[in-house]
Design a protein around this motif. Structure first.
Motif, PDB file in Angstrom:
ATOM      1  N   VAL A  41     -20.418  -3.636  16.842  1.00 47.08           N
ATOM      2  CA  VAL A  41     -19.307  -2.293  16.953  1.00 47.08           C
ATOM      3  C   VAL A  41     -17.834  -2.447  16.673  1.00 47.08           C
ATOM      4  O   VAL A  41     -17.349  -1.492  16.439  1.00 47.08           O
ATOM      5  CB  VAL A  41     -19.512  -2.129  18.586  1.00 47.08           C
ATOM      6  N   VAL A  62     -15.432   2.614  24.196  1.00 47.44           N
ATOM      7  CA  VAL A  62     -16.642   2.228  23.235  1.00 47.44           C
ATOM      8  C   VAL A  62     -17.082   0.639  23.597  1.00 47.44           C
ATOM      9  O   VAL A  62     -18.278   0.473  23.566  1.00 47.44           O
ATOM     10  CB  VAL A  62     -16.638   2.475  21.817  1.00 47.44           C
ATOM     11  N   PHE A  66     -19.590  -0.643  27.490  1.00 45.65           N
ATOM     12  CA  PHE A  66     -20.873  -1.636  27.386  1.00 45.65           C
ATOM     13  C   PHE A  66     -20.591  -3.122  28.239  1.00 45.65           C
ATOM     14  O   PHE A  66     -21.703  -3.263  28.964  1.00 45.65           O
ATOM     15  CB  PHE A  66     -20.933  -1.917  25.948  1.00 45.65           C
ATOM     16  N   SER A 101     -29.490   3.023  22.054  1.00 43.60           N
ATOM     17  CA  SER A 101     -28.883   2.991  20.761  1.00 43.60           C
ATOM     18  C   SER A 101     -29.075   4.175  19.820  1.00 43.60           C
ATOM     19  O   SER A 101     -28.213   4.630  18.953  1.00 43.60           O
ATOM     20  CB  SER A 101     -29.761   1.700  20.155  1.00 43.60           C
ATOM     21  N   CYS A 104     -26.460   6.682  20.985  1.00 50.74           N
ATOM     22  CA  CYS A 104     -25.072   6.224  20.103  1.00 50.74           C
ATOM     23  C   CYS A 104     -25.137   6.764  18.697  1.00 50.74           C
ATOM     24  O   CYS A 104     -23.894   7.163  18.374  1.00 50.74           O
ATOM     25  CB  CYS A 104     -24.954   4.579  20.142  1.00 50.74           C
ATOM     26  N   ARG A 117     -23.111   4.132  25.531  1.00 46.75           N
ATOM     27  CA  ARG A 117     -22.779   2.826  25.555  1.00 46.75           C
ATOM     28  C   ARG A 117     -22.856   2.138  26.833  1.00 46.75           C
ATOM     29  O   ARG A 117     -23.357   1.077  26.893  1.00 46.75           O
ATOM     30  CB  ARG A 117     -21.217   2.377  24.705  1.00 46.75           C
ATOM     31  N   GLN A 120     -26.364   1.664  27.392  1.00 44.76           N
ATOM     32  CA  GLN A 120     -26.893   0.411  26.498  1.00 44.76           C
ATOM     33  C   GLN A 120     -26.621  -0.820  27.003  1.00 44.76           C
ATOM     34  O   GLN A 120     -27.422  -1.858  27.339  1.00 44.76           O
ATOM     35  CB  GLN A 120     -26.126   0.232  25.060  1.00 44.76           C
ATOM     36  N   PHE A 183     -25.829   1.490  14.897  1.00 48.21           N
ATOM     37  CA  PHE A 183     -26.498   1.793  16.121  1.00 48.21           C
ATOM     38  C   PHE A 183     -28.204   2.126  15.941  1.00 48.21           C
ATOM     39  O   PHE A 183     -29.032   1.607  16.641  1.00 48.21           O
ATOM     40  CB  PHE A 183     -26.044   2.861  16.947  1.00 48.21           C
TER      41      PHE A 183
END
Length: 590
Positions: A41, A62, A66, A101, A104, A117, A120, A183
């Motif tokens: 990313v 972003v 996560f 994913s 995203c 995210r 995720q 992603f």
């Protein structure tokens, strides 16, 4: 009659040190996908900025969304696997990660991308602890160093090659998807792993319950710790970040006090009384403080200090991958000779690589490559053995919780390292001087790692399958690899395998007891005693007297089934010795 036949069949079954078929493929695929996604990313952020009109705060979240969801959910995720089944929670986490994913990849706004995210990260928090727990419970002890080496290889290769793969995907612009392919690439990979989910054995802890107040306390404590570490460097460490860090210490203290009085704690405090586990946790924290921070400062130096593109910078990272590949797959073999000191050697090799990069900074990029390769060699010698040492003495019944704690320490180490090393880097006069100053701090961390490893007990069960160790001095005493208790590794009745999770352990115990084993004398075979078969049963709190959960498939019943065979071996051995004495007496009389 039935139990006797079952035991006889067990004695002739081959005892293997390998994982059941298909297990490693599923686990390593998921591990590589998660590691790749975490680093890929970074390459996509500029394209996300232009496509979604995302500001600096959105871009930061972003990444941070996560990491925050991952770090705060790992301990709970590990415990959920212990309670509800590790394969089940692994599949749930993998499905959630794959679906997130896709979200995203199709997100129309920066806000929805951040939310996806976070999902995720939640999926990864369910997935990661189960990977280590399944390796700990499904792979026989002799095969665990090799299994952890392959796990570490997948983890490291995803980190090292993430930027390269991300740069190639964006440059290829497949189907006009640009950054979104970074992603969406997870969809076929995740679907393939889910299709093979049945290859994983199921296992869980019997009679456990989820400590919901403990979940709330530890989640709040981790958020209060990780959030200021993420936001603090960006905003100049305002007052709320320090208050949050102080609050996290209070919440962790409350969580510890709460766990002392719970019949089914989220994290058993007995884990931290195991010297190997607690010392390895401290060493893990130090090691990971140096990893994410090193990748960060190297990327900043190459892209801003030397003007390389993201793809060119990722290509330079491949030098680390080459060194890492050379040693990571053979780390278990080196550990078989050096024991825990392989980690010390690896840390010192990393010191040499970092020092070489510090000397080469400011010169041509090519001068950095030898130091990067040497640093990768050291990383490969540290990562897998450190994970093995940390989990070596953990009973399978607690594997999920211990794995959750271990990977949580990984993530908090990353956050602390980025915060501390980032301050050193940005306070320097320029990118080159900041890179050099940061490398000096990283050298200090690796030296600290080498010192901490000396505090790990000299012999753990997972020093390596071939590591030299003293033999056990009597029946029932826990010792090194190859001892009759090692194949089980847990209190009988504390683990409920479903499928193949405990089968190999039981076969190993029965075969070992029924066949006898070579003692310390040169190649002499010791005839097994009846006490060998009963050694686990006679321990306080084990077997039917102390725990009624000895249903089919448990080590206790396997040992009970072996008892007639042991009786027979003892009788035959005694008869043979008596016959030998009569023959010798007859010769003397003649």
């Amino acid at each position: 009659m039935t139990t006797t036949k079952a035991a006889a069949a067990a004695t002739t079954a081959p005892v293997t040190a390998r994982a059941p078929r298909g297990v490693m493929a599923v686990l390593l695929t998921a591990t590589f996908m998660m590691s790749l996604d975490f680093f890929i990313v970074n390459v996509a952020l500029p394209a996300i900025h232009f496509d979604l009109n995302a500001g600096p705060a959105a871009l930061q979240w972003v990444v941070a969304g996560f990491g925050l969801a991952l770090a705060s959910g790992l301990i709970t995720g590990g415990r959920l696997g212990d309670i509800y089944g590790r394969r089940r929670i692994f599949g749930l986490g993998l499905a959630l990660f794959t679906a997130a994913s896709v979200l995203c990849g199709v997100a129309p706004t920066a806000g929805l991308l951040v939310a996806a995210r976070v999902l995720q990260g939640a999926g990864a928090a369910l997935l990661m602890p189960q990977t280590l727990a399944i390796l700990r419970t499904a792979v026989p002890p002799a095969g665990q160093p090799r299994a952890f080496a392959r796990y570490s290889l997948a983890l490291g290769l995803g980190a090292v090659f993430g930027q390269v793969i991300g740069g190639l995907l964006i440059k290829a612009d497949l189907l006009g998807l640009d950054w979104r392919m970074c992603f969406l690439i997870n969809l076929p990979v995740g679907a393939a792993a889910l299709a093979r989910l049945g290859a994983l054995p199921e296992s869980r802890s019997a009679g456990s319950k989820l400590d919901l107040p403990g979940v709330g306390l530890v989640t709040a404590a981790l958020v209060a710790l990780v959030l200021p570490l993420i936001e603090g460097p960006e905003y100049g460490w305002p007052l709320w970040t320090w208050l949050s860090l102080a609050g996290s210490a209070a919440l962790f203290a409350a969580f510890t006090a709460h766990q002392r009085h719970r019949p089914h704690p989220l994290v058993s405090l007995d884990l931290f009384r195991q010297r190997a586990f607690s010392t390895a946790l401290a060493a893990t924290q130090v090691f990971w403080m140096g990893q994410a921070s090193f990748f960060l400062i190297l990327a900043l130096y190459l892209q801003f200090g030397r003007g390389l593109s993201a793809l060119e910078s990722g290509t330079v990272f491949m030098a680390i991958g080459v060194g890492y590949l050379l040693t990571s797959m053979n780390a278990h073999r080196i550990a078989a000779r050096l024991g825990r000191q392989v980690i010390t050697v690896g840390a010192l090799v990393m010191v040499a690589g970092l020092a070489g990069m510090a000397a080469a900074a400011g010169h041509g990029i090519g001068w950095l490559l030898p130091g990067l390769a040497v640093d990768g060699i050291g990383m490969g010698m540290v990562l897998a053995p450190l994970t093995t040492v940390a989990l070596a003495e953990v009973a399978p019944a607690r594997a999920g919780a211990a794995s959750g704690v271990l990977v949580t320490v990984n993530q908090t180490g990353n956050a602390v390292g980025v915060a501390v090393i980032g301050v050193i880097f940005y306070q320097a006069a320029g990118y080159t001087s900041g890179f050099q100053a940061s490398l000096v701090a990283l050298i200090a961390l690796e030296v600290t790692l080498a010192v901490l490893i000396q505090l790990v007990p000299r012999r753990t069960r997972e020093d390596g399958p071939g590591a030299r160790r003293a033999p056990p001095r009597g029946p029932g005493r826990p010792g090194g690899a190859g001892h009759r208790g090692d194949a089980v590794g847990a209190v009988p009745g504390s683990e409920e395998p479903e499928g193949g999770a405990g089968t190999r352990a039981e076969v190993a115990v029965v075969a070992h007891v029924a066949r006898g084993h070579r003692g310390p004398a040169a190649g002499h075979r010791r005839v097994p005693r009846l006490g060998d078969a009963l050694s686990i049963r006679e321990r306080p709190g084990h077997g039917p007297a102390g725990d009624r959960r000895t249903a089919g498939g448990h080590p206790y019943l396997a040992l009970e089934a072996a008892r007639p065979l042991v009786h027979d071996r003892v009788r035959r051995g005694a008869a043979t010795r008596a016959g030998g004495r009569r023959a010798a007496g007859g010769r003397r009389a003649r």
